[in-house]
Design a protein around this motif. Structure first.
Motif, PDB file in Angstrom:
ATOM      1  N   VAL A 107       0.840  -1.205   0.000  1.00 24.79           N
ATOM      2  CA  VAL A 107       0.000   0.000   0.000  1.00 24.79           C
ATOM      3  C   VAL A 107       0.874   1.254   0.000  1.00 24.79           C
ATOM      4  O   VAL A 107       0.652   2.187  -0.787  1.00 24.79           O
ATOM      5  CB  VAL A 107      -0.948   0.012   1.221  1.00 24.79           C
ATOM      6  CG1 VAL A 107      -1.673   1.352   1.331  1.00 24.79           C
ATOM      7  CG2 VAL A 107      -1.958  -1.121   1.127  1.00 24.79           C
ATOM      8  N   LYS A 108       1.877   1.280   0.858  1.00 17.04           N
ATOM      9  CA  LYS A 108       2.750   2.447   0.958  1.00 17.04           C
ATOM     10  C   LYS A 108       3.495   2.695  -0.351  1.00 17.04           C
ATOM     11  O   LYS A 108       3.622   3.843  -0.806  1.00 17.04           O
ATOM     12  CB  LYS A 108       3.752   2.264   2.102  1.00 17.04           C
ATOM     13  CG  LYS A 108       3.124   2.344   3.491  1.00 17.04           C
ATOM     14  CD  LYS A 108       4.178   2.131   4.574  1.00 17.04           C
ATOM     15  CE  LYS A 108       3.551   2.166   5.968  1.00 17.04           C
ATOM     16  NZ  LYS A 108       4.554   1.901   7.032  1.00 17.04           N
ATOM     17  N   ALA A 109       3.990   1.622  -0.958  1.00 20.19           N
ATOM     18  CA  ALA A 109       4.753   1.772  -2.202  1.00 20.19           C
ATOM     19  C   ALA A 109       3.861   2.308  -3.330  1.00 20.19           C
ATOM     20  O   ALA A 109       4.267   3.210  -4.080  1.00 20.19           O
ATOM     21  CB  ALA A 109       5.366   0.432  -2.591  1.00 20.19           C
ATOM     22  N   LEU A 110       2.650   1.748  -3.454  1.00 21.80           N
ATOM     23  CA  LEU A 110       1.748   2.196  -4.519  1.00 21.80           C
ATOM     24  C   LEU A 110       1.219   3.599  -4.244  1.00 21.80           C
ATOM     25  O   LEU A 110       1.038   4.395  -5.173  1.00 21.80           O
ATOM     26  CB  LEU A 110       0.597   1.209  -4.675  1.00 21.80           C
ATOM     27  CG  LEU A 110       0.968  -0.163  -5.243  1.00 21.80           C
ATOM     28  CD1 LEU A 110      -0.258  -1.076  -5.286  1.00 21.80           C
ATOM     29  CD2 LEU A 110       1.579  -0.034  -6.640  1.00 21.80           C
ATOM     30  N   GLU A 111       0.974   3.908  -2.979  1.00 17.76           N
ATOM     31  CA  GLU A 111       0.508   5.257  -2.645  1.00 17.76           C
ATOM     32  C   GLU A 111       1.566   6.293  -2.994  1.00 17.76           C
ATOM     33  O   GLU A 111       1.242   7.369  -3.532  1.00 17.76           O
ATOM     34  CB  GLU A 111       0.163   5.341  -1.161  1.00 17.76           C
ATOM     35  CG  GLU A 111      -0.373   6.710  -0.752  1.00 17.76           C
ATOM     36  CD  GLU A 111      -0.724   6.783   0.723  1.00 17.76           C
ATOM     37  OE1 GLU A 111      -1.612   7.572   1.070  1.00 17.76           O
ATOM     38  OE2 GLU A 111      -0.094   6.048   1.516  1.00 17.76           O
ATOM     39  N   LYS A 112       2.825   5.983  -2.700  1.00 20.34           N
ATOM     40  CA  LYS A 112       3.897   6.917  -3.051  1.00 20.34           C
ATOM     41  C   LYS A 112       3.961   7.113  -4.564  1.00 20.34           C
ATOM     42  O   LYS A 112       4.117   8.249  -5.054  1.00 20.34           O
ATOM     43  CB  LYS A 112       5.247   6.406  -2.549  1.00 20.34           C
ATOM     44  CG  LYS A 112       6.394   7.371  -2.855  1.00 20.34           C
ATOM     45  CD  LYS A 112       7.730   6.851  -2.394  1.00 20.34           C
ATOM     46  CE  LYS A 112       8.826   7.896  -2.611  1.00 20.34           C
ATOM     47  NZ  LYS A 112       8.902   8.358  -4.022  1.00 20.34           N
ATOM     48  N   LYS A 113       3.822   6.031  -5.292  1.00 17.72           N
ATOM     49  CA  LYS A 113       3.867   6.121  -6.750  1.00 17.72           C
ATOM     50  C   LYS A 113       2.704   6.972  -7.267  1.00 17.72           C
ATOM     51  O   LYS A 113       2.877   7.804  -8.168  1.00 17.72           O
ATOM     52  CB  LYS A 113       3.810   4.712  -7.341  1.00 17.72           C
ATOM     53  CG  LYS A 113       4.293   4.605  -8.772  1.00 17.72           C
ATOM     54  CD  LYS A 113       4.470   3.146  -9.166  1.00 17.72           C
ATOM     55  CE  LYS A 113       5.093   3.052 -10.556  1.00 17.72           C
ATOM     56  NZ  LYS A 113       5.312   1.640 -10.958  1.00 17.72           N
ATOM     57  N   TRP A 114       1.516   6.768  -6.678  1.00 18.27           N
ATOM     58  CA  TRP A 114       0.362   7.566  -7.091  1.00 18.27           C
ATOM     59  C   TRP A 114       0.560   9.035  -6.730  1.00 18.27           C
ATOM     60  O   TRP A 114       0.286   9.923  -7.539  1.00 18.27           O
ATOM     61  CB  TRP A 114      -0.927   7.041  -6.431  1.00 18.27           C
ATOM     62  CG  TRP A 114      -2.140   7.764  -6.944  1.00 18.27           C
ATOM     63  CD1 TRP A 114      -2.912   7.444  -8.018  1.00 18.27           C
ATOM     64  CD2 TRP A 114      -2.688   8.987  -6.419  1.00 18.27           C
ATOM     65  NE1 TRP A 114      -3.899   8.374  -8.202  1.00 18.27           N
ATOM     66  CE2 TRP A 114      -3.791   9.338  -7.237  1.00 18.27           C
ATOM     67  CE3 TRP A 114      -2.355   9.806  -5.345  1.00 18.27           C
ATOM     68  CZ2 TRP A 114      -4.560  10.482  -7.010  1.00 18.27           C
ATOM     69  CZ3 TRP A 114      -3.118  10.959  -5.115  1.00 18.27           C
ATOM     70  CH2 TRP A 114      -4.202  11.276  -5.939  1.00 18.27           C
TER      71      TRP A 114
END
Length: 519
Positions: free
Chosen positions: A483-490
């Motif tokens: 979740v953290k990795a994808l949120e940062k990417k978004w």
């Protein structure tokens, strides 16, 4: 064997490009409005669409094609090959917020597909809904009308919705159309204009035509005899029709076998009514709504048949590429009956237009050849993830046209989208992430993962799409690092695209606020 297969694919694609370079194909891009993933006959639905089905039989159907989830943002992305915020259309045409991502109008900093093709010898035409000009500019041209953005000829309405009998503001080129015949119906007029453009087109020159239908956008309006012809098929109710559509989707390979169709309770506050729970009066209202909706699509399909016939009569069919898509999923903008209608239209997906769940951003896409010259596989299904930003690069590559490095005297970066030519020849597109945001509903799709939330104040849901394509099981608690990795990417994407700051004001209040601070 793999090397031989790859070489054959490369040679096939190279052959197609060589053919297109020697004689550029005519391109007809058709987009409907607010139609769900499974409404078409060739996508599992009971709506009778023989002419669109004909295109499906002569081309590829895409199972994982995505849009922005809303009308004018999707149109901005389609026309420019870019995410909507990057061209000023992050919200609606209702107001200019004087924020880079939210100007309420298509930016003049980047070329449209029509402008690029026109500069490379194409004759360009448009018939139908524009919806990328600021509402306050509807009274006179301001540089953003269709014929000011690359189209040689235009007939249609600038606004996002309205009556099918008296659409406003209606234009022919930049001339207002104020008198309409007594039997006027907008869907038919869009077809008639497109057909007249084809008849007048010099057949030896390449043609690009954009046919943008209102149908089946609300208000639901259609000739009574067409509505009555559709009523009986909906009397079985939405529960049985959802099951039928799901089985048809599986039978034709648009969704995987072995899946179970979910019933979405959360969207109904945990109490989705079954068909037998409705009163007879509610059932009859639902039948009327769906019969009208279906009739609107069927009138549009008749018109697509006329367009195909006109191209054939001009001797252009064998060298014509057709693309058909919807701008977003079906809408729940209405009451419970409308929501239950959209629940059927978006089968098998969750949620509706304006949200970034699958039901809002999933749409049919058909890419078909009128003959054998373009060598597109017939009757197949493509499962590669694609996006509406890919339409412009695909059209340009098929036309053997390069995207310009400069526009209006300044340098421009390449589009966000990618050409779909590889998948038309049986290959994969390069790995990438796809991004979404509308009215603070957000999502990112990266490989088999999707991070999504209904608005910026809600927690993220983490979905593993390969095992849960219908977004039923939230895995965010199990995989917090993902979740953290994808949120940062978004978030990184959102910063680049001028998405922030989020705006939470309701529609009317939002318009009033920005008109007050920037009259």
């Amino acid at each position: 064997m793999k090397k031989k297969h790859l070489l054959a694919s490369v040679l096939c694609a190279s052959s197609l490009q060589a053919v297109c370079a020697s004689q550029p194909p005519h391109i007809i891009l058709i987009m409907c409005d607010d139609m769900g993933f499974s409404d078409l006959g060739c996508y599992g639905g009971e709506v009778r669409t023989p002419h669109i089905d004909y295109l499906a039989e002569n081309g590829l159907r895409f199972s994982q094609f995505k849009n922005t989830g809303r009308s004018c943002p999707s149109r901005a992305s389609l026309l420019t090959g870019r995410y909507q915020h990057g061209v000023g259309m992050g919200w609606m045409t209702a107001v200019d917020e004087h924020r880079p991502g939210y100007r309420g109008e298509l930016s003049g900093n980047y070329p449209t597909v029509a402008e690029v093709l026109k500069a490379n010898g194409y004759h360009t035409y448009m018939s139908g809904k524009w919806h990328v000009t600021l509402d306050d500019a509807f009274s006179k041209p301001n540089g953003s009308y269709p014929t000011e953005r690359g189209f040689d000829k235009y007939y249609g309405c600038l606004s996002g919705g309205g009556s099918y009998y008296t659409p406003k503001p209606l234009y022919s080129g930049t001339t207002p159309v104020t008198k309409l015949p007594d039997d006027y119906y907008y869907t038919t007029a869009i077809t008639d204009s497109a057909v007249s453009f084809i008849h007048a087109h010099p057949a030896n020159n390449p043609m690009f035509m954009y046919v943008a239908h209102y149908a089946p956008h609300r208000p639901l309006q259609a000739p009574k005899d067409r509505i009555d012809a559709c009523r009986e098929r909906y009397r079985v109710g939405y529960d049985r029709l959802r099951e039928q559509r799901f089985k048809h989707l599986q039978a034709v390979g648009l969704i995987a076998s072995g899946q179970t169709l979910p019933v979405y309770q959360k969207e109904f506050g945990g109490k989705r009514p079954s068909w037998v729970d409705l009163t007879p009066e509610q059932q009859e209202r639902w039948v009327t709504e769906m019969a009208t909706f279906a009739a609107m699509i069927e009138v549009m399909d008749d018109g697509i048949g006329e367009i195909i016939q006109a191209v054939k009569e001009k001797g252009m069919l064998d060298n014509t590429l057709f693309l058909f898509l919807s701008d977003n999923g079906a809408t729940n903008e209405g009451d419970l009956i409308t929501q239950l209608a959209a629940d059927l239209s978006n089968t098998p997906y969750r949620s509706y237009k304006q949200w970034c769940f699958q039901g809002g951003t999933s749409a049919p896409l058909i890419v078909a050849s009128g003959g054998n010259r373009l060598n597109i596989p017939k009757g197949g299904v493509c499962h590669e993830p694609t996006h509406i930003i890919d339409i412009l690069p695909t059209c340009l590559e098929l036309a053997s046209v390069r995207y310009p490095s400069k526009f209006q005297g300044h340098s421009v970066s390449r589009p966000d989208g990618e050409s779909m030519l590889p998948v038309l020849k049986g290959r994969k597109m390069r790995a990438r992430s796809l991004f979404f945001e509308h009215q603070t509903s957000c999502a990112i799709i990266a490989n088999d993962w999707k991070l999504v939330r209904s608005n910026g104040k809600q927690p993220w849901e983490l979905i593993h799409l390969s095992t849960d394509p219908f977004e039923v099981n939230d895995l965010s608690a199990q995989y917090p690092d993902k979740v953290k990795a994808l949120e940062k990417k978004w978030n990184d994407w959102a910063v680049r695209q001028s998405v922030f700051p989020f705006e939470y004001r309701p529609w009317g209040e939002r318009i009033r606020y920005y008109k007050q601070i920037a009259p």
